[in-house]
Scaffold this motif. Structure first.
Motif, mmCIF file in Angstrom:
data_model
loop_
_atom_site.group_PDB
_atom_site.id
_atom_site.type_symbol
_atom_site.label_atom_id
_atom_site.label_comp_id
_atom_site.label_asym_id
_atom_site.label_seq_id
_atom_site.Cartn_x
_atom_site.Cartn_y
_atom_site.Cartn_z
ATOM 1 N N UNK A 1 0.856 -1.196 0.000
ATOM 2 C CA UNK A 1 0.000 0.000 0.000
ATOM 3 C C UNK A 1 0.883 1.234 0.000
ATOM 4 N N UNK A 2 0.377 2.337 -0.568
ATOM 5 C CA UNK A 2 1.134 3.585 -0.474
ATOM 6 C C UNK A 2 1.352 3.946 1.002
ATOM 7 N N UNK A 3 2.439 4.692 1.256
ATOM 8 C CA UNK A 3 2.814 4.951 2.657
ATOM 9 C C UNK A 3 1.658 5.501 3.498
ATOM 10 N N UNK A 4 0.864 6.410 2.901
ATOM 11 C CA UNK A 4 -0.208 7.041 3.685
ATOM 12 C C UNK A 4 -1.378 6.099 3.960
ATOM 13 N N UNK A 5 -1.389 4.929 3.317
ATOM 14 C CA UNK A 5 -2.476 3.966 3.559
ATOM 15 C C UNK A 5 -1.940 2.652 4.143
ATOM 16 N N UNK A 6 -0.835 2.733 4.850
ATOM 17 C CA UNK A 6 -0.314 1.530 5.516
ATOM 18 C C UNK A 6 -0.895 1.436 6.930
ATOM 19 N N UNK B 1 5.475 -0.178 0.090
ATOM 20 C CA UNK B 1 4.741 0.484 -0.991
ATOM 21 C C UNK B 1 5.264 0.016 -2.362
ATOM 22 N N UNK B 2 6.225 -0.906 -2.329
ATOM 23 C CA UNK B 2 6.830 -1.388 -3.566
ATOM 24 C C UNK B 2 6.041 -2.596 -4.101
ATOM 25 N N UNK C 1 -8.477 8.728 -3.051
ATOM 26 C CA UNK C 1 -8.139 7.297 -3.050
ATOM 27 C C UNK C 1 -7.822 6.810 -4.465
ATOM 28 N N UNK C 2 -8.614 7.257 -5.432
ATOM 29 C CA UNK C 2 -8.358 6.822 -6.817
ATOM 30 C C UNK C 2 -6.954 7.248 -7.240
ATOM 31 N N UNK C 3 -6.612 8.479 -6.898
ATOM 32 C CA UNK C 3 -5.312 8.984 -7.337
ATOM 33 C C UNK C 3 -4.144 8.260 -6.690
ATOM 34 N N UNK C 4 -4.274 7.918 -5.406
ATOM 35 C CA UNK C 4 -3.114 7.257 -4.780
ATOM 36 C C UNK C 4 -3.124 5.739 -4.930
ATOM 37 N N UNK C 5 -4.282 5.164 -5.301
ATOM 38 C CA UNK C 5 -4.327 3.694 -5.373
ATOM 39 C C UNK C 5 -4.396 3.132 -6.790
#
Ligand code: CP
Ligand code: NVA
Length: 333
Positions: free
Chosen positions: A187-192, A216-217, A245-249
Motif C-alpha cells: 500500500x502507499x505509505x499514507x495507507x499503511x 509500498x513497492x 483514493x483513486x489517485x493514490x491507489x
C-alpha cells in the motif's frame, strides 16, 4: 481440541490463539460437510440472536441469519434507525436490556469500543461483524477458503494490496501473524496500517515464526504471493474520499499484469466483497463518470478468473459463522 475453546465473544483476532482459530476453521469445514449431507446440526435450538447493525451488509447479515436459523435459532435484525442506541440510550443500557432477552448479539458498526462495551455489559456472547478497525468473522471464511484451495495455509504467503489500513487489511495482517502465515501489505505509505497494528503483527509473527512485510513497492510485495487479496478503496463511511483514493491507489489495482508479478502459476485471488469490478453498480458508474475507468480495485477479468474464489469465500461466511455460533452460544459439547 474443541473443548479448548471456551471463549464466549469474538471481538477481535488478538483475543484468539492459533489453536482456537483452527478449531473454528476445522469445525466450519465439518459443518459444511454436515450441511451438504443433510446431517442434523441444530446446536442453537430455542436460542434468539440479535443482529445490531449500524452499517449496511449483504454477506454478514445473511450469514448470521441463515447460520443461526439452520441451527435452530431465531434472529431479530435491529437496524441503526430502529433503536435508541446512542441517541437516547447509552451502549451500556442497551447492552443490559438486549442481554436480558437475547442469547447472543452480532454487531456491525463504526467504533470498536461499541462492540467491546456490548460484550462488557450484556453478559451474553457478542460477535464483531465488522468495525472500522477489524473484521474478524471475515478471517474465518478467508482462511477456510485458502485451506480448501491449497489443502493448507501453512507455508503460504498472503498479500493484501490496496487500502492497507482498513479493517480487512488489519485483520488479515494480524490473523496471518497469529496463524504463522507469511503476510505482505502492499500500500502507499499514507495507507499503511497504524504503527500500533504493525508492531502488534511483528510481535505475533516473532512468536509464530512467520514473515511480515509492509511495503509500498508493488513488485517486491507481490513477488512470491500464493494469495492476492484486495478490498474496496473507500470503506463504508469514507465515500467522500473517492478522488484522493483513486489517485493514490490506481497503480495498486489488481489486474492480470499484477497477478503475473507473483511469479507463481497457482496464485489464488480473494476479495471480501462487495467489489467495484464493472459498471453494474452506482459506484462503478460514478467512477466511470469521474475517472473514465470501468473498474477500481480489481479488473473484471481477474474477478471472474478461474483462480478467483470470491464467491466460495462469500459462501464460507455462513459455514464459519455457524461454527462460531455453535461454539460460543450453542449446545455443541
Ligand atoms: N464481506 C462482507 O462483510 O460483506 P458485507 O458487507 O456484505 O457483509
Ligand atoms: N473495508 C470494507 C469491507 C466491507 C466488507 C468496508 O469497511 O466497507
Amino acid at each position: 481440541m474443541l473443548k479448548e475453546l471456551n471463549k464466549t465473544s469474538f471481538l477481535k483476532e488478538i483475543d484468539f490463539s492459533k489453536a482456537e482459530f483452527e478449531t473454528l476453521i476445522d469445525l466450519a469445514a465439518e459443518l459444511k460437510f454436515k450441511e451438504k449431507h443433510q446431517i442434523p446440526h441444530r446446536y442453537l435450538n430455542g436460542k434468539h440472536i440479535a443482529l445490531l447493525f449500524e452499517k449496511q451488509s449483504t454477506r454478514t447479515r445473511s450469514a448470521f441469519t441463515v447460520a443461526a436459523t439452520k441451527m435452530g435459532a431465531s434472529v431479530s435484525y435491529l437496524g441503526k434507525d430502529d433503536l435508541q442506541l446512542g441517541k437516547k440510550e447509552s451502549v451500556e443500557d442497551t447492552a443490559i436490556v438486549l442481554g436480558s432477552m437475547f442469547d447472543g448479539i452480532a454487531f456491525r458498526g463504526f467504533e470498536q469500543k461499541t462492540v467491546e462495551d456490548l460484550a462488557k455489559y450484556s453478559n451474553v456472547p457478542v460477535w464483531n461483524g465488522l468495525t472500522n478497525e477489524w473484521h474478524p468473522t471475515q478471517m474465518l471464511a478467508d482462511f477456510l477458503t485458502i485451506k480448501e484451495y491449497f489443502g493448507t495455509y501453512e507455508g503460504k504467503t498472503v498479500t493484501f494490496i490496496g487500502d492497507g489500513r482498513n479493517n480487512v487489511a488489519n485483520s488479515l495482517l494480524v490473523t496471518s501473524a497469529i496463524l504463522g502465515v507469511d503476510v505482505h501489505i502492499v500500500a502507499p505509505k499514507e495507507l499503511q496500517p497504524d504503527l500500533e497494528i504493525q508492531s502488534l503483527a511483528h510481535s505475533l509473527s516473532e512468536d509464530s515464526r512467520s514473515e511480515v512485510l509492509i511495503t509500498d513497492n508493488i513488485q517486491e510485495g507481490v513477488y512470491g504471493s500464493d494469495v492476492i487479496y484486495t478490498d474496496v478503496w473507500c470503506s463504508m463511511g469514507e465515500e467522500d474520499q473517492l478522488d484522493t483514493r483513486f489517485n493514490i491507489l490506481r497503480d495498486y489495482q489488481v489486474n492480470q499484469n499484477l497477478m503475473n508479478l507473483t511469479g507463481k502459476n497457482d496464485t489464488l485471488f480473494l476479495h471480501c466483497l462487495p467489489a467495484i469490478h464493472d459498471l453494474n453498480t452506482e459506484m462503478g458508474a460514478l467512477c466511470f463518470e469521474k475517472f473514465g475507468v470501468t473498474c477500481m480495485e480489481v479488473t473484471d477479468d481477474v474477478f471472474r478468473a478461474d483462480y478467483s474464489r470470491v464467491f466460495e469465500q462469500a459462501a464460507n461466511r455462513m459455514h464459519t459463522i455457524k461454527a462460531l455460533l455453535a461454539t460460543t452460544c450453542g449446545n455443541l459439547y
